[in-house]
Write a protein that holds these residues in place. Sequence first.
Motif, PDB file in Angstrom:
ATOM      1  N   LEU A   5      -3.068   6.810  -6.586  1.00  0.00           N
ATOM      2  CA  LEU A   5      -2.184   5.765  -7.098  1.00  0.00           C
ATOM      3  C   LEU A   5      -0.918   6.382  -7.668  1.00  0.00           C
ATOM      4  CD1 LEU A   5      -4.719   3.473  -9.013  1.00  0.00           C
ATOM      5  CD2 LEU A   5      -3.418   2.858  -6.978  1.00  0.00           C
ATOM      6  N   VAL A   6       0.227   5.748  -7.420  1.00  0.00           N
ATOM      7  CA  VAL A   6       1.460   6.209  -8.059  1.00  0.00           C
ATOM      8  C   VAL A   6       1.385   5.799  -9.528  1.00  0.00           C
ATOM      9  CG1 VAL A   6       2.823   5.945  -5.935  1.00  0.00           C
ATOM     10  CG2 VAL A   6       2.798   4.111  -7.599  1.00  0.00           C
ATOM     11  N   PRO A   7       2.110   6.516 -10.395  1.00  0.00           N
ATOM     12  CA  PRO A   7       2.125   6.100 -11.800  1.00  0.00           C
ATOM     13  C   PRO A   7       2.608   4.648 -11.911  1.00  0.00           C
ATOM     14  CG  PRO A   7       3.115   8.268 -11.550  1.00  0.00           C
ATOM     15  CD  PRO A   7       2.884   7.725 -10.163  1.00  0.00           C
ATOM     16  N   ARG A   8       1.996   3.889 -12.787  1.00  0.00           N
ATOM     17  CA  ARG A   8       2.280   2.464 -12.911  1.00  0.00           C
ATOM     18  C   ARG A   8       3.755   2.195 -13.196  1.00  0.00           C
ATOM     19  NH1 ARG A   8      -0.205  -2.711 -13.483  1.00  0.00           N
ATOM     20  NH2 ARG A   8       1.619  -4.011 -13.250  1.00  0.00           N
ATOM     21  N   GLU A   9       4.381   3.007 -14.022  1.00  0.00           N
ATOM     22  CA  GLU A   9       5.798   2.798 -14.342  1.00  0.00           C
ATOM     23  C   GLU A   9       6.657   2.909 -13.080  1.00  0.00           C
ATOM     24  OE1 GLU A   9       4.159   5.769 -15.819  1.00  0.00           O
ATOM     25  OE2 GLU A   9       3.150   4.243 -16.999  1.00  0.00           O
ATOM     26  N   MET A  10       6.305   3.870 -12.221  1.00  0.00           N
ATOM     27  CA  MET A  10       7.059   4.069 -10.980  1.00  0.00           C
ATOM     28  C   MET A  10       6.874   2.859 -10.057  1.00  0.00           C
ATOM     29  SD  MET A  10       6.823   7.101  -8.113  1.00  0.00           S
ATOM     30  CE  MET A  10       7.071   8.392  -9.303  1.00  0.00           C
ATOM     31  N   PHE A  11       5.630   2.385  -9.958  1.00  0.00           N
ATOM     32  CA  PHE A  11       5.376   1.192  -9.147  1.00  0.00           C
ATOM     33  C   PHE A  11       6.186   0.010  -9.672  1.00  0.00           C
ATOM     34  CE2 PHE A  11       3.332  -2.904  -8.805  1.00  0.00           C
ATOM     35  CZ  PHE A  11       3.300  -3.071  -7.419  1.00  0.00           C
ATOM     36  N   ASP A  12       6.108  -0.235 -10.983  1.00  0.00           N
ATOM     37  CA  ASP A  12       6.807  -1.381 -11.582  1.00  0.00           C
ATOM     38  C   ASP A  12       8.307  -1.318 -11.305  1.00  0.00           C
ATOM     39  OD1 ASP A  12       4.470  -2.498 -12.565  1.00  0.00           O
ATOM     40  OD2 ASP A  12       4.733  -1.656 -14.581  1.00  0.00           O
ATOM     41  N   LYS A  13       8.891  -0.145 -11.431  1.00  0.00           N
ATOM     42  CA  LYS A  13      10.328   0.017 -11.203  1.00  0.00           C
ATOM     43  C   LYS A  13      10.680  -0.293  -9.741  1.00  0.00           C
ATOM     44  CE  LYS A  13      14.005   3.329 -12.122  1.00  0.00           C
ATOM     45  NZ  LYS A  13      14.332   4.666 -12.620  1.00  0.00           N
TER      46      LYS A  13
ATOM     47  N   ASP B 275       0.825  -1.204   0.000  1.00  0.00           N
ATOM     48  CA  ASP B 275       0.000   0.000   0.000  1.00  0.00           C
ATOM     49  C   ASP B 275       0.864   1.260   0.000  1.00  0.00           C
ATOM     50  OD1 ASP B 275      -2.335  -1.415  -0.119  1.00  0.00           O
ATOM     51  OD2 ASP B 275      -2.831  -1.192   1.999  1.00  0.00           O
ATOM     52  N   SER B 276       2.029   1.189   0.628  1.00  0.00           N
ATOM     53  CA  SER B 276       2.919   2.348   0.665  1.00  0.00           C
ATOM     54  C   SER B 276       3.684   2.525  -0.647  1.00  0.00           C
ATOM     55  CB  SER B 276       3.914   2.204   1.820  1.00  0.00           C
ATOM     56  OG  SER B 276       3.213   2.215   3.040  1.00  0.00           O
ATOM     57  N   ILE B 277       3.675   1.510  -1.490  1.00  0.00           N
ATOM     58  CA  ILE B 277       4.352   1.581  -2.785  1.00  0.00           C
ATOM     59  C   ILE B 277       3.344   1.901  -3.890  1.00  0.00           C
ATOM     60  CG2 ILE B 277       5.710   0.249  -4.458  1.00  0.00           C
ATOM     61  CD1 ILE B 277       6.636  -1.439  -1.989  1.00  0.00           C
ATOM     62  N   VAL B 278       2.122   1.416  -3.734  1.00  0.00           N
ATOM     63  CA  VAL B 278       1.074   1.611  -4.733  1.00  0.00           C
ATOM     64  C   VAL B 278       0.470   3.015  -4.643  1.00  0.00           C
ATOM     65  CG1 VAL B 278      -1.245   0.827  -5.441  1.00  0.00           C
ATOM     66  CG2 VAL B 278       0.504  -0.844  -4.870  1.00  0.00           C
ATOM     67  N   TYR B 279       0.405   3.568  -3.409  1.00  0.00           N
ATOM     68  CA  TYR B 279      -0.260   4.851  -3.204  1.00  0.00           C
ATOM     69  C   TYR B 279       0.720   5.942  -2.801  1.00  0.00           C
ATOM     70  CZ  TYR B 279      -4.480   2.025  -3.153  1.00  0.00           C
ATOM     71  OH  TYR B 279      -5.481   1.156  -3.491  1.00  0.00           O
ATOM     72  N   GLU B 280       0.442   7.148  -3.278  1.00  0.00           N
ATOM     73  CA  GLU B 280       1.153   8.330  -2.825  1.00  0.00           C
ATOM     74  C   GLU B 280       0.615   8.699  -1.441  1.00  0.00           C
ATOM     75  OE1 GLU B 280       0.414  11.333  -5.775  1.00  0.00           O
ATOM     76  OE2 GLU B 280       1.610  10.300  -7.301  1.00  0.00           O
TER      77      GLU B 280
END
Length: 171
Positions: free
Chosen positions: A43-51, A33-38
């Motif tokens: 939601l954080v941008p998907r590319e940022m989450f994936d990285k 949840d701390s990585i998926v959400y700002e």
Amino acid sequence: MKKIAVFGKPGSGKSTMSKALALATGIPLYQLDSIVYEPSGKLVPREMFDKTHEKILSGETWIIDGFGPIDSFHQRLDAADTLVYIDLPYLMSYWFVTKRFLKGLVVKPEGWPDGSSVLKGTLESYKVLRLCPKFWNDDFVSKLQERSNTKEVIVIRTVSELNEFARQNVK
């Protein structure tokens, strides 16, 4: 246990269990949840989450708590050496979500993203719980058990089993 994926329905005790495991083992904990959400709850941008997710998975040790996007979930299942599926009864999960909300009026819930609304998160948890039977079902458990040839698979179905797992693994 070096790479541990902890997952299950909302309100199943994943964050509490994961934090206790991390403290007991010294393995770094990543709560999805701390990585998926700002911090704002967006939601954080998907590319940022994936990285970020790929960087975590490439580490030597980790505990990842949560579900996240479905393809990342499957990547975690593949990369982990230990899978901990907390599958408490639905009524218990609803109670734990409600309890987390009430407690969250006073103190931030375990694993909760900074700045996120506890009310919005609780309503989202109730919504997700209604949809869970489509995913968290016997078919999923069967596919999960197939992985037990190559990794440790732990399925926790009751609060007693959850407490016993904690007692055995969190010293």
